[in-house]
Design a protein around this motif. Structure first.
Motif, PDB file in Angstrom:
ATOM      1  N   VAL A  23       0.732  -1.025   0.141  1.00 42.70           N
ATOM      2  CA  VAL A  23       0.689  -0.172   0.101  1.00 42.70           C
ATOM      3  C   VAL A  23       1.037   1.270   0.189  1.00 42.70           C
ATOM      4  O   VAL A  23       1.653   1.741   1.124  1.00 42.70           O
ATOM      5  CB  VAL A  23      -0.892   0.384   1.371  1.00 42.70           C
ATOM      6  N   LEU A  24       0.686   2.432  -0.788  1.00 41.77           N
ATOM      7  CA  LEU A  24       1.993   3.070  -1.227  1.00 41.77           C
ATOM      8  C   LEU A  24       1.282   4.596  -1.043  1.00 41.77           C
ATOM      9  O   LEU A  24       0.321   4.447  -2.097  1.00 41.77           O
ATOM     10  CB  LEU A  24       2.661   2.575  -2.708  1.00 41.77           C
ATOM     11  N   ASP A  25       1.670   5.321  -0.898  1.00 36.82           N
ATOM     12  CA  ASP A  25       1.262   6.883  -0.911  1.00 36.82           C
ATOM     13  C   ASP A  25       1.986   7.353  -2.860  1.00 36.82           C
ATOM     14  O   ASP A  25       3.159   6.823  -2.777  1.00 36.82           O
ATOM     15  CB  ASP A  25       1.969   8.263  -0.088  1.00 36.82           C
ATOM     16  N   ILE A  26       0.960   7.988  -2.979  1.00 37.52           N
ATOM     17  CA  ILE A  26       1.243   8.021  -4.912  1.00 37.52           C
ATOM     18  C   ILE A  26       1.810   8.683  -4.639  1.00 37.52           C
ATOM     19  O   ILE A  26       3.450   8.908  -5.776  1.00 37.52           O
ATOM     20  CB  ILE A  26      -0.103   8.899  -5.405  1.00 37.52           C
ATOM     21  N   ARG A  27       2.460   9.506  -3.639  1.00 41.51           N
ATOM     22  CA  ARG A  27       3.795  11.531  -3.857  1.00 41.51           C
ATOM     23  C   ARG A  27       4.342  10.672  -2.633  1.00 41.51           C
ATOM     24  O   ARG A  27       4.084  11.555  -1.292  1.00 41.51           O
ATOM     25  CB  ARG A  27       3.122  11.807  -3.787  1.00 41.51           C
ATOM     26  N   MET A  28       5.620  10.422  -2.294  1.00 41.63           N
ATOM     27  CA  MET A  28       6.622  10.136  -1.094  1.00 41.63           C
ATOM     28  C   MET A  28       8.010  10.992  -1.720  1.00 41.63           C
ATOM     29  O   MET A  28       8.462  10.980  -3.241  1.00 41.63           O
ATOM     30  CB  MET A  28       6.923   8.605  -0.969  1.00 41.63           C
TER      31      MET A  28
END
Length: 226
Positions: free
Chosen positions: A52-57
């Motif tokens: 599960v990844l934040d789209i902006r990091m």
């Protein structure tokens, strides 16, 4: 047990995601990352079913991390977390093979459903995300939305009746196994139909097919929010 990696640069978001997933007896968070580089490394180390990844990091974006994870750990499915106003990023991630998209402000039940869906090989496109994507794809000129919807309906109409059924269920976030049970056929038959649907629609993955389904009106979509 569905093993999950959670990556977001905001500790409170990670804590919230972890707390929501902890309510599901069949899901276990095995690792957390605060940036894209760590997400890739932890995915290689733990080989979770879902990232599960934040789209902006910072450093390595969620989109870049997703691409590296899909290349290095192909069995790990990627579920992207996004916010309103990140439509361009959603389209990039869609092209990069992300299996699902969720709005951070969505209902907790959607997060659990999304993790389960992509773990089973399905595409999970939040109705809110789908509505935003469809609207964004048409935002370049006033007549584009009607044109895209008309084109999508023509593409869907070219499918067989059974393929249209499969597309509708696929777009609703069902896995091959769930579609097979719904249609009372074996899973191998569904896999063949899905492959045919993707080829005939000219898309590379299930999430992209779900967008076409939403554009064509095959899947009811909620109005985009701002």
């Amino acid at each position: 047990m569905i093993r999950v990696l959670v990556a977001d640069d905001e500790p409170m978001i990670r804590a919230g995601v972890r707390a929501v997933l902890a309510t599901a007896a069949d899901i276990e968070v095995v690792a957390e990352a605060g940036d894209g580089h760590d997400a890739v490394e932890l995915a290689r180390r733990h080989r979770p079913a879902v990232a599960v990844l934040d789209i902006r990091m910072p450093g390595l974006s969620g989109i870049e991390a997703a691409a590296e994870i899909r290349a290095g750990v192909p069995d790990t499915k990627v579920l992207m977390l996004t916010t309103f106003g990140e439509d361009d990023y959603i389209l990039q991630a869609l092209g990069g093979g992300a299996a699902g998209f969720l709005i951070k402000s969505g209902e907790p039940e959607e997060l659990v459903a999304g993790v389960r869906a992509v773990a089973e090989g399905a595409a999970y496109l939040s109705p809110k995300v789908a509505a935003r994507v469809v609207a964004h794809l048409a935002s370049t000129n006033a007549g584009a939305l009607a044109g895209r919807r008309s084109a999508a309906r023509e593409r869907v109409a070219a499918l067989t009746a059974r393929e249209r059924e499969v597309l509708a269920l696929l777009g609703s976030g069902l896995s091959n196994g769930q579609i097979a049970r719904r249609l009372h056929v074996v899973e191998g038959t569904v896999k063949a139909h899905v492959s045919s649907v993707l080829a005939r629609l000219g898309v590379d993955n299930r999430a992209a097919a779900a967008v076409v389904a939403h554009e064509a009106g095959t899947i009811p979509a909620q109005p985009p929010q701002t």
